[in-house]
Design an enzyme around this catalytic site. Structure first.
Site, PDB file in Angstrom:
ATOM      1  N   GLY A  51      30.698  83.870   7.658  1.00 59.16           N
ATOM      2  CA  GLY A  51      32.141  83.376   7.091  1.00 59.16           C
ATOM      3  C   GLY A  51      32.135  83.078   5.858  1.00 59.16           C
ATOM      4  O   GLY A  51      31.282  81.909   6.076  1.00 59.16           O
TER       5      GLY A  51
ATOM      6  N   GLN B  37      33.784  77.468  -1.061  1.00 57.74           N
ATOM      7  CA  GLN B  37      32.651  76.773  -0.387  1.00 57.74           C
ATOM      8  C   GLN B  37      31.416  77.314  -1.510  1.00 57.74           C
ATOM      9  O   GLN B  37      30.089  76.544  -2.049  1.00 57.74           O
ATOM     10  CB  GLN B  37      32.288  77.626   0.404  1.00 57.74           C
TER      11      GLN B  37
ATOM     12  N   CYS C 152      29.124  75.297   9.915  1.00 55.31           N
ATOM     13  CA  CYS C 152      29.439  75.354   8.768  1.00 55.31           C
ATOM     14  C   CYS C 152      28.721  75.109   7.101  1.00 55.31           C
ATOM     15  O   CYS C 152      27.475  74.423   8.307  1.00 55.31           O
ATOM     16  CB  CYS C 152      30.546  74.034   8.531  1.00 55.31           C
ATOM     17  N   LEU C 153      28.315  75.929   7.160  1.00 55.58           N
ATOM     18  CA  LEU C 153      27.561  76.169   5.567  1.00 55.58           C
ATOM     19  C   LEU C 153      27.927  75.582   4.902  1.00 55.58           C
ATOM     20  O   LEU C 153      26.957  74.937   4.044  1.00 55.58           O
ATOM     21  CB  LEU C 153      27.343  77.727   5.003  1.00 55.58           C
TER      22      LEU C 153
ATOM     23  N   HIS D 193      38.521  79.689  10.614  1.00 54.44           N
ATOM     24  CA  HIS D 193      38.021  78.299  10.145  1.00 54.44           C
ATOM     25  C   HIS D 193      37.381  78.722   8.520  1.00 54.44           C
ATOM     26  O   HIS D 193      37.557  77.502   7.450  1.00 54.44           O
ATOM     27  CB  HIS D 193      36.853  78.254  10.542  1.00 54.44           C
ATOM     28  N   GLU D 194      37.709  79.989   7.970  1.00 56.22           N
ATOM     29  CA  GLU D 194      37.471  80.607   6.785  1.00 56.22           C
ATOM     30  C   GLU D 194      38.499  79.894   5.958  1.00 56.22           C
ATOM     31  O   GLU D 194      38.909  79.399   5.113  1.00 56.22           O
ATOM     32  CB  GLU D 194      36.976  81.960   6.552  1.00 56.22           C
TER      33      GLU D 194
ATOM     34  N   HIS E 227      39.479  76.279   5.142  1.00 59.59           N
ATOM     35  CA  HIS E 227      38.467  76.301   3.974  1.00 59.59           C
ATOM     36  C   HIS E 227      39.514  76.662   2.993  1.00 59.59           C
ATOM     37  O   HIS E 227      39.410  75.697   1.499  1.00 59.59           O
ATOM     38  CB  HIS E 227      37.162  77.584   3.446  1.00 59.59           C
TER      39      HIS E 227
END
Length: 179
Positions: free
Chosen positions: A51, A56, A104-105, A146-147, A150
């Protein structure tokens, strides 16, 4: 298509809430937004991740993409299909699970167990500007939470204990000092 730079903690913009895409009858989902979404999909798969939210990559808009096959345990990663959600919001949630080793990225070299809802109902627009609503459970529910976090300026490390977060920050500071 382009692979975009993924911002990493402690980038301040990651803690800012995102603004809605103007979506009067889908009018806000123009070619520029669609191009951004395609680039986000390519960036997510290149990273690799399951995702990616617009903040991000430094875009303060309520847009996310996720791997459409992430829920398939037999997925070998060969199909790079993603789904985009515009202005997503969780409208119902129930149950409780622990997302083990969530990562997480935007949070480099760290994973942790995070308490999440087991099932969520998400309302959003798709890439064509059509209103959609769906239930997600298991890994898809974790990805949604999670997304969407963000988009609200929340990182998964904001959902772990103060001690674990402090340990991560100390490790990150040491790594940055060593560079």
């Amino acid at each position: 298509m382009a692979v975009l730079k993924i911002l990493t903690y402690p980038e301040k913009s990651l803690s800012q809430p995102s603004v809605k895409v103007n979506n009067a009858d889908g009018a806000g989902i123009d070619d520029e937004i669609k191009k951004l979404i395609v680039n986000m999909g390519e960036t997510m798969f290149t990273a690799p991740g399951v995702g990616l939210a617009a903040p991000q990559i430094g875009v303060n808009k309520r847009i996310l993409v996720y791997n459409s096959n992430a829920v398939n345990p037999d997925d070998d990663g060969s199909k790079q299909e993603f789904t985009a959600l515009i202005n997503p919001e969780i409208i119902a949630a129930s149950g409780s699970i622990v997302s083990e080793k969530e990562a997480c990225l935007s949070v480099l070299d760290y994973s942790a167990d995070v308490k999440r809802y087991e099932k969520v109902t998400v309302k959003a627009l798709n890439i064509e500007g059509i209103k959609i609503e769906f239930d997600a459970e298991g890994i898809l529910a974790v990805i949604m939470q999670h997304e969407i976090d963000h988009l609200d300026g929340i990182l998964f490390i904001d959902r772990i204990s103060v001690l674990k977060r402090a340990m991560y920050k100390k490790k990150l500071k040491k790594n940055l000092d060593d560079q």
